[in-house]
Write an enzyme that holds these catalytic residues in place. Structure first.
Site, PDB file in Angstrom:
ATOM      1  N   ASP A  52      22.569  -2.317 -24.812  1.00  0.00           N
ATOM      2  CA  ASP A  52      21.937  -3.201 -25.780  1.00  0.00           C
ATOM      3  C   ASP A  52      20.487  -3.452 -25.379  1.00  0.00           C
ATOM      4  OD1 ASP A  52      21.125  -5.163 -27.515  1.00  0.00           O
ATOM      5  OD2 ASP A  52      22.589  -6.666 -26.887  1.00  0.00           O
ATOM      6  N   GLU A 131      -0.575   0.329  -1.802  1.00  0.00           N
ATOM      7  CA  GLU A 131      -0.488  -0.580  -0.658  1.00  0.00           C
ATOM      8  C   GLU A 131      -0.163  -1.975  -1.198  1.00  0.00           C
ATOM      9  OE1 GLU A 131      -3.899  -0.456   1.991  1.00  0.00           O
ATOM     10  OE2 GLU A 131      -4.473   1.481   1.151  1.00  0.00           O
ATOM     11  N   GLU A 133       0.986  -5.735  -1.011  1.00  0.00           N
ATOM     12  CA  GLU A 133       1.067  -6.882  -0.108  1.00  0.00           C
ATOM     13  C   GLU A 133       1.970  -7.957  -0.712  1.00  0.00           C
ATOM     14  OE1 GLU A 133      -3.561  -6.219   1.377  1.00  0.00           O
ATOM     15  OE2 GLU A 133      -3.078  -7.676  -0.182  1.00  0.00           O
ATOM     16  N   GLU A 214      -0.697  -9.272   7.310  1.00  0.00           N
ATOM     17  CA  GLU A 214      -1.925  -9.242   6.528  1.00  0.00           C
ATOM     18  C   GLU A 214      -2.822 -10.426   6.891  1.00  0.00           C
ATOM     19  OE1 GLU A 214      -4.063  -7.916   4.672  1.00  0.00           O
ATOM     20  OE2 GLU A 214      -3.167  -5.931   4.442  1.00  0.00           O
ATOM     21  N   GLU A 221       2.423  -6.499   4.787  1.00  0.00           N
ATOM     22  CA  GLU A 221       2.335  -5.222   4.075  1.00  0.00           C
ATOM     23  C   GLU A 221       3.169  -4.182   4.795  1.00  0.00           C
ATOM     24  OE1 GLU A 221      -0.925  -1.729   3.419  1.00  0.00           O
ATOM     25  OE2 GLU A 221      -1.648  -3.772   3.027  1.00  0.00           O
ATOM     26  N   HIS A 270      -3.669  -2.092  -3.469  1.00  0.00           N
ATOM     27  CA  HIS A 270      -4.670  -1.036  -3.471  1.00  0.00           C
ATOM     28  C   HIS A 270      -3.980   0.281  -3.797  1.00  0.00           C
ATOM     29  CE1 HIS A 270      -6.762  -3.728  -0.257  1.00  0.00           C
ATOM     30  NE2 HIS A 270      -6.856  -4.236  -1.479  1.00  0.00           N
ATOM     31  N   ARG A 340     -15.092  -1.762   1.885  1.00  0.00           N
ATOM     32  CA  ARG A 340     -13.943  -2.461   1.305  1.00  0.00           C
ATOM     33  C   ARG A 340     -14.329  -3.567   0.338  1.00  0.00           C
ATOM     34  NH1 ARG A 340      -9.196  -1.084   4.133  1.00  0.00           N
ATOM     35  NH2 ARG A 340      -9.630   0.247   5.911  1.00  0.00           N
ATOM     36  N   GLU A 358      -9.604   5.183  -3.868  1.00  0.00           N
ATOM     37  CA  GLU A 358      -8.758   3.991  -3.743  1.00  0.00           C
ATOM     38  C   GLU A 358      -9.291   2.919  -4.685  1.00  0.00           C
ATOM     39  OE1 GLU A 358      -7.835   0.399  -0.516  1.00  0.00           O
ATOM     40  OE2 GLU A 358      -9.158   2.088   0.009  1.00  0.00           O
ATOM     41  N   ARG A 360      -9.065  -0.874  -5.722  1.00  0.00           N
ATOM     42  CA  ARG A 360      -8.646  -2.029  -4.945  1.00  0.00           C
ATOM     43  C   ARG A 360      -8.326  -3.271  -5.790  1.00  0.00           C
ATOM     44  NH1 ARG A 360      -9.458  -1.719   0.388  1.00  0.00           N
ATOM     45  NH2 ARG A 360     -10.007  -3.926   0.654  1.00  0.00           N
TER      46      ARG A 360
END
Length: 469
Positions: A52, A131, A133, A214, A221, A270, A340, A358, A360
């Site tokens: 359903d 990645e 967290e 972290e 993480e 990330h 970063r 990457e 972020r």
């Protein structure tokens, strides 16, 4: 032996008692239907199981509720938490009237995404490495009712517990705010819990390589390595399930909320991506940071569409409490090598095969199928339109003077803003029918309910700011 034959043999050999059919709703929550293993036959494994669909928010109406759960027999896991032997089988959702993948099913969108990539001739494989967290707490209480609204968190690691009296004494070792990255135990109190999470995922067949504390107190993480798009989205659902279940077994509770604590860093997801043709990595080249034009155009597409992507990559009102300056959040839409502070980073890697980008800004409240597929479609649009992202920004973006900041685009500041952008910027998503307008409209409608509840509900912080005026 056929895939269904292998599954039936596995059921017999391991004395499986339950076949748990798992699928993902539009918001990203794993749902399930448990079948008695002895009642499962070859035809059902190949043709699917009726269920359903009207009970899933954002899907079918009650008068058109019949749908099919179609097992992906290559995506199976033994459930380590079931009291009796259980086999998890991940499913797509099929429309019974047409036999086609249901347009509003997130996993089906990701499946179409991989097929569309091959059809473009640009690449045959996209690899994704997330990645994710999360926070773990000892006690979480909240209420939102007619005349009450509050939440209260507690964990042995929280800095505010340094003066608390504990039975047997306060042992004092805990991270300070923004101080969890990453002292050894006893400051890191969850080494064994994270180790069991990783061990459990390895036992279930997931590729993992590490775990660590972290930046924030009580924040963690686990290292899930890369795989193909749908495969990785499946694994992210397993990742969340294992984190929740192992934490609960230790008497703790885990959350992927991006920003449960205002005065510390939030949790992101990330997301690393790379395109390949056979054994050839397409993101390696002679350009900036060893990138190819293909990689740079991919970045350009993601930056161009980032504000509509936010509706999928940052899909909650809480997501935008993380995306604020001052907590290492990737607010600015720029790219850089190893920097970063940029929302798009080119990580260092040895050799062409390690070349990837990457992104972020996503967080783990995202539906992984929709988020990864949407990023992929934005990047493909960049390649098809040759959208160069401009010059890289290698300086610390958090320290830019206002005169420079004004020229750097940013992610959205709220879920309302993200949904508005998605309404206006969606053509790149509907190429190849990967997403449909009907699906996007239904998703937006679902998310507007969250926006309106948040925007119309008084909060404790408003009482603190305004009550005595």
């Amino acid at each position: 032996m056929s895939d269904s034959g292998k599954i039936l043999k596995l059921i017999k050999d391991q004395e499986i008692e339950w076949v748990d059919l798992r699928f993902t709703d539009p918001k990203g929550k794993w749902q399930h239907l448990s079948m008695v293993a002895s009642a499962v036959d070859d035809d059902q494994l190949n043709d699917g199981f009726m269920f359903d669909g009207s009970s899933i928010h954002g899907w079918k109406a009650i008068n058109e509720s019949d749908m099919i759960l179609k097992p992906d027999l290559t995506a199976t896991y033994i459930d380590p938490f079931s009291a009796t032997p259980m086999l998890i089988v991940v499913c797509n959702v099929v429309e019974p009237s047409t036999g086609e993948l249901y347009s509003r099913d997130p996993r089906s969108s990701a499946t179409r995404d991989e097929a569309y990539l091959k059809a473009t001739g640009i690449a045959d494989t996209v690899y994704v490495g997330p990645e994710a967290e999360f926070f773990m707490f000892d006690d979480v209480r909240f209420e939102d009712s007619y005349a009450t609204s509050f939440f209260k968190l507690d964990d042995i690691e929280l800095p505010g517990n340094s003066g608390r009296e504990y039975e047997g004494g306060n042992l004092a070792h805990r991270p300070r705010a923004k101080g969890g990255y990453f002292p050894v135990a006893p400051i890191d109190s969850a080494v064994d819990i994270r180790a069991e999470m990783v061990s459990t995922m390895l036992e279930m067949g997931l590729p993992c390589d590490k775990h660590h504390h972290e930046v924030a107190a009580a924040q963690h993480e686990l290292g899930l390595t890369y795989g193909k798009l749908v495969e990785t989205a499946d694994r992210m659902q397993v990742y969340k399930y294992v984190v929740h279940m192992v934490a609960q077994a230790y008497g703790k509770t885990a959350t992927f909320m991006p920003k449960p604590i205002a005065q510390d860093n939030g949790s992101g997801m990330h997301t690393h991506m790379s395109l390949w043709n056979g054994d050839t990595p397409l993101f390696a080249g002679n350009g900036y940071a060893g990138l190819s034009d293909t990689a740079l155009y991919f970045i350009g597409g993601v930056i161009k569409h980032a504000r509509s992507l936010n509706a999928f990559t940052n899909p909650t009102t809480n997501s935008y409490k993380r995306l604020v300056p001052g907590f290492e959040a990737p607010v600015l839409l720029a790219y850089s090598s190893r920097n970063r502070s940029a929302s798009c980073r080119i990580p260092y890697g040895t050799g062409d095969k390690a070349k990837r980008v990457e992104f972020r800004f996503p967080d783990a409240m995202a539906n992984p199928y929709l988020a990864y597929a949407a990023i992929m479609m934005a990047g493909l649009d960049g390649i098809q339109s040759r959208l160069h992202p401009g010059e890289a920004m290698d300086k610390n973006l958090y320290d830019l003077p206002p005169a420079e900041l004004v020229n750097v685009p940013t992610v959205c500041g709220s879920l309302r803003e993200a949904l508005t952008n998605l309404t206006q910027d969606r053509a790149y998503l509907t190429k190849g029918d990967v997403f449909t307008d009907d699906q996007i409209d239904a998703y937006i409608e679902l998310k507007w309910d969250e926006v309106m509840r948040w925007e119309t509900t008084p909060s404790p912080v408003e009482f603190d700011m305004y009550y005595s005026w």
